[in-house]
Every structure is written in structure tokens, then in C-alpha cells.
Motif scaffolding. Sequence first.
Motif: not given
Length: 339
Positions: A291, A276, A289, A327
Motif C-alpha cells: 500500500a 492497493d 500488496t 498489507r
Amino acid sequence: MRSGKRVTTRDIAEQLNLSVSTVGRALAQDSRISVETRHRVEQKAAELGYVGNQAARMMRGASSKVIGLMVPDVGNVFYSTAAHALAQCMSKQGYQVMLCETSDDRDNELAQVKGMIAGQVAGVIVVPTPNPRSESIRLLRQVPHVQFLRTHPELAKQSFGIDDRGVLSEATRHLRDLGHTRIAYLGGLPRLSTGHQRFAGYLDVVGDDHDPDLVAHIPPGASDSARDALARLLDSPNPPSAVVTASVRVTEGVLEELDARRVAVPRELSVVGFGDQPGFGWWGPGLTTMALPVHEVATACSMWLLQRLGDSGRSAPFSSNTGGYLRTRGSTAVPAQRR
């Protein structure tokens, strides 16, 4: 030689029943030493893994406060973030970090290892290449070292990394839970420990009977190859409705290709990235994504090594693998056919 002990000219002398001065002259190609003796000394030095310490003598003892960091690609935000965290932690304890880039080339890796041993580094944090040369392994065993992010079975039995399998499993499950059934995977090579574990995490969700046409294994650092792989998937007769990526470089290549083709994300394709970095939050609708706590893992790794340097005893084998977290942003949605 026992693990953790550097080979010296005295060790070579004892093995060959020669004086230390004779061994030193032989290694320096002194003409006063016979060709036969020089050859014997050079052979034994290579066998034992001896590396000259000219750099150490130039540094006048400062080398005891130097830690080697070996990474495959300093341009990868994964490794630059880690290097920053390691340097910060080491600096607070009076150590400096010697950064070496291997480009995932085993010969380059060997050259870097020789340079660090010659510089008498106090310890090494290593992201190993897929298949290190036996000499690299032998040399690294002479110095305290710990494996970082990747692992190789013949190196230190201590490692700090990411729960790669769990991370990719969570990323793929997010897409499956949204209703996607044709989920493509673009990741690293399975011969890398990270690539193997991440692909396994994907298979944990899609099953072993997945469509192999939806899978592409990309060489390290090859974002152009990631672009080509995604283009083939999108142009196929039965394209995926979603894609999950398994490295930062692959993620970057995928986003570049999606921009170039003006693919409507997530209407035409849902995407879950890896890592991220700041730009991912600004890209398109915002990239969903995984993280990853790279900074925290790097700090823990450096603290462990510092403690190891202050402890002459051997450390028990262990591995620390830290999970990531999803996320969610705007790049994933239910597939079009279910809206």
C-alpha cells in the motif's frame, strides 16, 4: 536566461538589437518585416525557448492561478489518485489544475510543455518521460516546477515520490521470509527512475546472482505485456513459486492472467502486488500488496509548490521519498514443498 524567468519578446529584441515591435511582427510573420529578419528572430526565439502567450491573453490574467500537472497515463490509478489530491489542495488556495497526459512520449511531452508555457501557468508538477527533449527541459526551467514520483537529473532539484527501492525490498523480503527461493519480478523499464529503483529493491533481497529468467521489464501501461510475461514464466520448465510486481498496471495484468489460467493462489503461486486500489482486496483470496501513500505525497507536493510560488527566493535541492507498507492478505503463503 536564468532559471524561473520566462523568455519575452523584449529578451529576443535585446539579444538581436531590434525593437520589441519588430520582434513581435516578425514572430507574427508580418510581411513588412524582411525574410532575413524574420529568420533571425525565429532562430533566436527557438534558442532562448520563447513560446507565444496567445492563450494567456485570452485568459485575461486567470492563468496566474493555473497549475500544470503532467502525467504519463491518466488511466493509471496511481496518477488519477494523485490528480484528485492535487486538485483538492490547489482548489482550497484558489488555483486550478491543468491536466496533461504525455503517454510517456517525449514529443507529446514537449507539445504539452509548450501549451502550458503559452498559457502562462503559475507552476508545473511533472512526472517526466524517461528522456525529455532538451527544449522541454529548457522551457520547464522558465517556470517554477517540481518533479513527482519520477525524477530526471536535468529538471528541478526538488522532488516528491515513493521510496521505490524500500517498497520492493519489503515486498520481496516478505516472500523470502515465507521460504520462497524462486521469486519472479515483473516491473517497469529500468530506464525509468522508478523502474530502476524498484528493481534495485528486488535485487537487495534476491542478490545480484539471481536467475535472469525470472525477471521481466514491462513498458509503461502495457498490461497485456505483463500477462504475456507471466504466461512465459508459468510455462517454463522451472517456474517460480512466487511473483512480486512493481507497478499498478503490471499488477492488473498479472491478476488478469492468473484468473484466465485459473491458477490456484497461493497454493500454486504466491503473489505480492503494487499499490492497493479497492479491487485488489476483493480479488481471489485477497491480494497481499504494498500500500502506497500516493494521496499524501501528492498533497505534500502541491503544498510545497504553493509555498514556492509565494516565495521569490530559490529553493534548495531536496527530495522527499515516502515509504509504503505491506498489507498482508490471502495471496501469499509458504511454498508447497515446505507444507
